[in-house]
Structures are given as structure tokens and as C-alpha cells.
Design an enzyme around this catalytic site. Structure first.
Site, PDB file in Angstrom:
ATOM      1  N   TYR A   1      -7.365  -6.798  11.903  1.00 44.45           N
ATOM      2  CA  TYR A   1      -6.055  -6.458  11.315  1.00 44.45           C
ATOM      3  C   TYR A   1      -5.092  -6.041  12.430  1.00 44.45           C
ATOM      4  O   TYR A   1      -3.942  -6.478  12.481  1.00 44.45           O
ATOM      5  CB  TYR A   1      -6.268  -5.326  10.303  1.00 44.45           C
ATOM      6  CG  TYR A   1      -5.013  -4.658   9.798  1.00 44.45           C
ATOM      7  CD1 TYR A   1      -4.206  -5.269   8.847  1.00 44.45           C
ATOM      8  CD2 TYR A   1      -4.649  -3.386  10.257  1.00 44.45           C
ATOM      9  CE1 TYR A   1      -3.058  -4.643   8.369  1.00 44.45           C
ATOM     10  CE2 TYR A   1      -3.511  -2.757   9.784  1.00 44.45           C
ATOM     11  CZ  TYR A   1      -2.718  -3.392   8.848  1.00 44.45           C
ATOM     12  OH  TYR A   1      -1.585  -2.759   8.376  1.00 44.45           O
TER      13      TYR A   1
ATOM     14  N   LYS B   1      -1.637  -7.947  13.930  1.00 45.37           N
ATOM     15  CA  LYS B   1      -0.355  -7.246  14.017  1.00 45.37           C
ATOM     16  C   LYS B   1       0.223  -7.389  15.423  1.00 45.37           C
ATOM     17  O   LYS B   1       1.421  -7.583  15.599  1.00 45.37           O
ATOM     18  CB  LYS B   1      -0.530  -5.760  13.685  1.00 45.37           C
ATOM     19  CG  LYS B   1      -0.778  -5.474  12.213  1.00 45.37           C
ATOM     20  CD  LYS B   1       0.483  -5.655  11.410  1.00 45.37           C
ATOM     21  CE  LYS B   1       0.339  -5.268   9.970  1.00 45.37           C
ATOM     22  NZ  LYS B   1       1.408  -5.806   9.130  1.00 45.37           N
TER      23      LYS B   1
ATOM     24  N   ASN C   1       0.008   5.235   8.740  1.00 50.46           N
ATOM     25  CA  ASN C   1      -0.446   5.787   7.448  1.00 50.46           C
ATOM     26  C   ASN C   1       0.665   6.287   6.540  1.00 50.46           C
ATOM     27  O   ASN C   1       0.922   7.484   6.445  1.00 50.46           O
ATOM     28  CB  ASN C   1      -1.411   6.949   7.667  1.00 50.46           C
ATOM     29  CG  ASN C   1      -2.753   6.469   8.126  1.00 50.46           C
ATOM     30  OD1 ASN C   1      -3.297   5.515   7.594  1.00 50.46           O
ATOM     31  ND2 ASN C   1      -3.292   7.112   9.148  1.00 50.46           N
TER      32      ASN C   1
ATOM     33  N   LYS D   1      -5.740   4.017   0.576  1.00 45.27           N
ATOM     34  CA  LYS D   1      -5.814   4.737   1.841  1.00 45.27           C
ATOM     35  C   LYS D   1      -6.274   6.178   1.592  1.00 45.27           C
ATOM     36  O   LYS D   1      -6.284   6.637   0.462  1.00 45.27           O
ATOM     37  CB  LYS D   1      -4.446   4.775   2.511  1.00 45.27           C
ATOM     38  CG  LYS D   1      -3.751   3.458   2.616  1.00 45.27           C
ATOM     39  CD  LYS D   1      -4.278   2.724   3.837  1.00 45.27           C
ATOM     40  CE  LYS D   1      -3.548   1.441   4.063  1.00 45.27           C
ATOM     41  NZ  LYS D   1      -2.124   1.615   4.100  1.00 45.27           N
TER      42      LYS D   1
ATOM     43  N   ARG E   1      -6.236   9.761  15.509  1.00 46.76           N
ATOM     44  CA  ARG E   1      -4.984   9.001  15.637  1.00 46.76           C
ATOM     45  C   ARG E   1      -3.826   9.898  15.197  1.00 46.76           C
ATOM     46  O   ARG E   1      -3.948  10.627  14.224  1.00 46.76           O
ATOM     47  CB  ARG E   1      -5.025   7.741  14.772  1.00 46.76           C
ATOM     48  CG  ARG E   1      -3.719   6.965  14.833  1.00 46.76           C
ATOM     49  CD  ARG E   1      -3.825   5.623  14.156  1.00 46.76           C
ATOM     50  NE  ARG E   1      -4.635   4.697  14.922  1.00 46.76           N
ATOM     51  CZ  ARG E   1      -5.303   3.665  14.385  1.00 46.76           C
ATOM     52  NH1 ARG E   1      -5.276   3.466  13.091  1.00 46.76           N
ATOM     53  NH2 ARG E   1      -5.999   2.858  15.149  1.00 46.76           N
TER      54      ARG E   1
HETATM   55  P1  NAD Z   1       0.644  -3.489   0.213  1.00 48.79           P
HETATM   56  O1  NAD Z   1      -0.678  -4.162   0.283  1.00 48.79           O
HETATM   57  O2  NAD Z   1       0.911  -2.555  -0.907  1.00 48.79           O
HETATM   58  O3  NAD Z   1       1.798  -4.580   0.248  1.00 48.79           O
HETATM   59  C1  NAD Z   1       1.661  -5.815   0.849  1.00 48.79           C
HETATM   60  C2  NAD Z   1       2.103  -6.846  -0.163  1.00 48.79           C
HETATM   61  O4  NAD Z   1       2.006  -8.152   0.437  1.00 48.79           O
HETATM   62  C3  NAD Z   1       1.212  -6.885  -1.418  1.00 48.79           C
HETATM   63  O5  NAD Z   1       1.977  -6.626  -2.566  1.00 48.79           O
HETATM   64  C4  NAD Z   1       0.655  -8.304  -1.419  1.00 48.79           C
HETATM   65  O6  NAD Z   1       0.526  -8.868  -2.706  1.00 48.79           O
HETATM   66  C5  NAD Z   1       1.689  -9.035  -0.590  1.00 48.79           C
HETATM   67  N1  NAD Z   1       1.135 -10.280  -0.072  1.00 48.79           N
HETATM   68  C6  NAD Z   1      -0.058 -10.444   0.563  1.00 48.79           C
HETATM   69  N2  NAD Z   1      -0.258 -11.735   0.820  1.00 48.79           N
HETATM   70  C7  NAD Z   1       0.817 -12.407   0.346  1.00 48.79           C
HETATM   71  C8  NAD Z   1       1.183 -13.783   0.312  1.00 48.79           C
HETATM   72  N3  NAD Z   1       0.381 -14.711   0.822  1.00 48.79           N
HETATM   73  N4  NAD Z   1       2.361 -14.114  -0.260  1.00 48.79           N
HETATM   74  C9  NAD Z   1       3.172 -13.173  -0.818  1.00 48.79           C
HETATM   75  N5  NAD Z   1       2.880 -11.858  -0.795  1.00 48.79           N
HETATM   76  C10 NAD Z   1       1.725 -11.484  -0.224  1.00 48.79           C
HETATM   77  O7  NAD Z   1       0.822  -2.756   1.621  1.00 48.79           O
HETATM   78  P2  NAD Z   1       1.889  -1.655   2.083  1.00 48.79           P
HETATM   79  O8  NAD Z   1       1.167  -0.390   2.257  1.00 48.79           O
HETATM   80  O9  NAD Z   1       3.074  -1.702   1.227  1.00 48.79           O
HETATM   81  O10 NAD Z   1       2.237  -2.203   3.539  1.00 48.79           O
HETATM   82  C11 NAD Z   1       3.382  -2.996   3.799  1.00 48.79           C
HETATM   83  C12 NAD Z   1       3.339  -3.458   5.262  1.00 48.79           C
HETATM   84  O11 NAD Z   1       3.274  -2.333   6.142  1.00 48.79           O
HETATM   85  C13 NAD Z   1       2.117  -4.322   5.587  1.00 48.79           C
HETATM   86  O12 NAD Z   1       2.515  -5.329   6.482  1.00 48.79           O
HETATM   87  C14 NAD Z   1       1.186  -3.371   6.288  1.00 48.79           C
HETATM   88  O13 NAD Z   1       0.321  -4.035   7.167  1.00 48.79           O
HETATM   89  C15 NAD Z   1       2.169  -2.461   7.007  1.00 48.79           C
HETATM   90  N6  NAD Z   1       1.582  -1.153   7.279  1.00 48.79           N
HETATM   91  C16 NAD Z   1       1.362  -0.302   6.248  1.00 48.79           C
HETATM   92  C17 NAD Z   1       0.803   0.938   6.507  1.00 48.79           C
HETATM   93  C18 NAD Z   1       0.541   1.911   5.411  1.00 48.79           C
HETATM   94  O14 NAD Z   1       0.071   3.010   5.708  1.00 48.79           O
HETATM   95  N7  NAD Z   1       0.827   1.616   4.154  1.00 48.79           N
HETATM   96  C19 NAD Z   1       0.465   1.294   7.822  1.00 48.79           C
HETATM   97  C20 NAD Z   1       0.693   0.388   8.840  1.00 48.79           C
HETATM   98  C21 NAD Z   1       1.279  -0.820   8.565  1.00 48.79           C
END
Ligand code: NAD
Length: 328
Positions: A148, A152, A177, A191, A282
Site C-alpha cells: 500500500y 502511494k 490516520n 482503523k 509513527r
Molecule cells: P475509503 O476506503 O473510505 O475511501 C476510498 C473510496 O475509494 C471508497 O469509497 C472506495 O469505494 C473507493 N474506490 C476504491 N476503488 C475504486 C474504484 N476502482 N473506482 C471508484 N472508486 C473506488 O478511504 P478513506 O479513509 O476515505 O481514504 C481516502 C484516501 O486517503 C485514500 O486514498 C487513502 O489511501 C488516503 N489515506 C487515508 C488515511 C486515513 O487514515 N483514512 C490515511 C492515509 C491515506
């Protein structure tokens, strides 16, 4: 009216971001595989579609000024650190990013925001739970502890390559987070804050909760509203990043569980069990973002955790209510 696209608008951060952009007067299109789980989308237009499909992305970016690319195949430690989902995580998220930046560039999108992650930081700098190093310049030589994180890092580089070669305006944040109401709270992708709140909410007073590992691993957690403030300020700035958006209030997972118990007014035993853990320590390092755009979180963890606990506890109550009526 400026037009924004939010990829991942059915997810946790994306659905909150749509709301925030609407409050700021944007016209918003959301795209996701699914609608938001816990509330109606605030987007004027919402496509249910797969961003791995280039033709879907071409439609999504049409007429758009700003793209917020948050869609990713992701989850908590139970999803990304077991190794079972590595191929999907890399293939799905990389394809979404390749499609988004290419279609966006062709459609003359003006600005891109990309959500990277603290998971890009090298494992070697996060072995001491009291002194993890997560300054932006410590990312290389790269050694993330999960695929993952590698994806990124690849995608950060992808957006910056397009910015260099095609003069796109790109802003990249490394989230640490993010948590809050309307985040996944059960099912394996949740999480730590949501998982801990759920366990505390489900346990009877005097009972027991399970924590993966010895609970001495450290993390910091940023409440969703603070995250969105950082994202919007970064997007409006001249600073591209990559930059951390996180909290510097580091806690152990045991400490997080104790905070949730305090909020709930429950006394519970913690039983430590084996489980996927990620790095030992972290914490966000906010020196760069503070210097470049003057952003820092405005509230303590306990304030956001209280709101999150109340929301998760209400979900637990409704799930129990639904189960009871199904069994009656
Ligand atoms: P989340 O999983 O709730 O949201 C991601 C969304 O992407 C989901 O609704 C999923 O259905 C959608 N998705 C996945 N594959 C898809 C596809 N092929 N087509 C269309 N939609 C698709 O995650 P989040 O917590 O809202 O995170 C949002 C972003 O922030 C992500 O890129 C994640 O990696 C990044 N991020 C989040 C955190 C955190 O703590 N939440 C930390 C670091 C990075």
C-alpha cells in the site's frame, strides 16, 4: 462557480470533503464504486463507476477545474498488512491514479490534489515507539512496510512527473490516520480509533476488549474536520508538497483504548492478542506544513475521539436493535 471532482466520494474522507466543498460554494461531482454508507451524498452529481475504467474517468473529469483524488483500495491494518490483498491494492490504486492524472491532463483540469499516506515512510525509522521519524525528507531511500505504501509512493511520483512535464498544478498530502464519524467501524477495513470505539461500545462495563500486539505501538490520529482544513489550505496555497497532514499528539494504542473507556465511562480489561501491527511507532511531523502554509490541528485527540465514540456507539446500538427485531 468552480467545479470540483472528488474521486472516492462514497468513502470516509471523500464524503466529508464533498460536504466541505459544497459549504464553500463549489459545484461538486463525486465518483465512487458506491454511495456513501452512512448519509446522503452532498454532491450535485454522483457517478457510481469504476475508476479503473479509463472511459469512466474521462467522463468524470469533463468540465472540471479541481480534482481531489482520494479513491483507493484500502483499509486498516487488518486489510493492508496481512499480505492477502497486495496485488489488488497495488493494481487497483495504481490504475485509478494513472487514469486520473492522464484523463485530467487531457481534459485540462487546473489543479490536482492527491492523498498519499504516512505509510510511505521507511520502516527503519519507525522502530522506536517513542521517537519515530516521519519528516517529509526521510521518505528516501524508500522502504515502506507495505505494498500500500509503495503504491502511494509511486503515485506521488506520478503526479509530480506530470506536474514537471505538463506544467500541471499538483498538491500532495501524506495523511496520518484520519478518523471521525461516518468512517468504517466494522468488517475488517476499520482503523484503530473506530475499532477501539466499537470494542469499548460493545463491551459491558467491567468486561474485556482485545488489542492487537502489546498495545505499546504508538500512532497519532487526526480528526476529519482538521484534515479537511489542511487539505483546503494546501490546495489554495502555492505549495505542492508532499507534506504531512496529521497530528503530532502521539499515543500508544493502549492509551487510545483507555481514552475511549474514559469517554464511555467504562472500566474494561485489555487483553493483548496477536494480530497485524504495522510499524512500531509513527507520528506526524508538522514542521514543514506549519512553515509553508501555517496549518496545525486546533484541538486535542480527545475532542475528536469523543464525537467519534458517540457516533460509533450509536451505530452499535442500531445494529443491536436491528438484530433484536430480526430475531423476534
Ligand atoms: P475509503 O476506503 O473510505 O475511501 C476510498 C473510496 O475509494 C471508497 O469509497 C472506495 O469505494 C473507493 N474506490 C476504491 N476503488 C475504486 C474504484 N476502482 N473506482 C471508484 N472508486 C473506488 O478511504 P478513506 O479513509 O476515505 O481514504 C481516502 C484516501 O486517503 C485514500 O486514498 C487513502 O489511501 C488516503 N489515506 C487515508 C488515511 C486515513 O487514515 N483514512 C490515511 C492515509 C491515506
Amino acid at each position: 462557480m468552480k467545479r470540483a471532482l472528488v474521486n472516492g466520494a462514497g468513502g470516509f474522507i471523500g464524503s466529508h470533503l464533498v460536504r466541505r466543498l459544497r459549504q464553500e460554494g463549489y459545484w461538486v461531482r463525486g465518483v465512487d464504486l458506491k454511495y456513501p454508507e452512512f448519509s446522503e451524498t452532498a454532491a450535485q452529481e454522483f457517478f457510481v463507476g469504476d475508476l479503473r475504467d479509463f472511459s469512466v474517468v474521462e467522463k468524470a473529469v469533463d468540465g472540471i477545474d479541481d480534482v481531489y483524488q482520494l479513491a483507493a483500495d484500502m483499509g486498516g491494518a487488518g486489510y493492508i498488512f496481512t499480505g492477502e490483498h497486495d496485488a489488488c491494492v497495488m493494481h487497483n490504486s495504481a490504475t485509478i491514479n494513472l487514469n486520473t492524472v492522464e484523463a485530467g491532463h487531457k481534459a485540462a483540469v487546473k489543479r490536482f490534489f492527491y492523498s498519499s499516506s504516512a505509510c510511505i515512510y521507511p520502516e527503519r525509522n519507525q522502530t522506536d515507539p517513542d521517537n519515530p521519524i516521519c519528516s517529509e525528507d526521510s521518505a528516501y531511500p524508500a522502504a515502506p512496510d507495505s505494498e500500500y505504501g509503495w503504491e502511494k509512493l509511486f503515485s506521488e511520483r506520478l503526479y509530480f512527473a506530470y506536474a514537471r512535464n505538463y506544467k500541471l498544478e499538483v498538491h500532495v498530502a501524506r495523511f496520518h490516520n484520519i478518523f471521525g464519524p461516518e468512517g468504517t467501524w466494522q468488517g475488517g477495513r476499520e482503523k484503530a480509533p473506530a475499532a477501539v470505539c466499537r470494542k469499548v461500545a460493545e463491551a459491558p462495563d467491567g468486561g474485556e476488549i482485545e488489542i492487537w500486539g502489546d498495545g505499546q505501538q504508538t500512532r497519532s490520529f487526526l480528526y476529519i474536520d482538521e484534515c479537511l482544513e489542511g487539505v483546503r489550505r494546501l490546495m489554495e496555497s502555492r505549495f505542492s508538497g508532499p507534506v504531512n497532514i496529521g497530528s503530532e499528539e502521539m499515543v500508544t494504542i493502549n492509551g487510545l483504548a483507555e481514552m475511549a473507556m474514559r469517554i464511555a465511562g467504562k472500566k474494561l480489561n485489555i487483553r493483548h492478542i496477536p494480530g497485524p501491527l504495522g510499524v512500531r511507532g509513527r507520528n506526524s511531523d508538522n514542521r514543514l506544513i506549519s512553515k509553508e502554509i501555517g496549518w496545525a490541528p486546533s484541538q486535542h485527540l480527545e475532542v475528536g475521539l469523543t464525537k467519534t465514540y458517540q457516533w460509533v456507539a450509536s451505530q452499535v446500538r442500531s445494529a443491536r436493535g436491528a438484530l433484536a427485531s430480526a430475531n423476534s
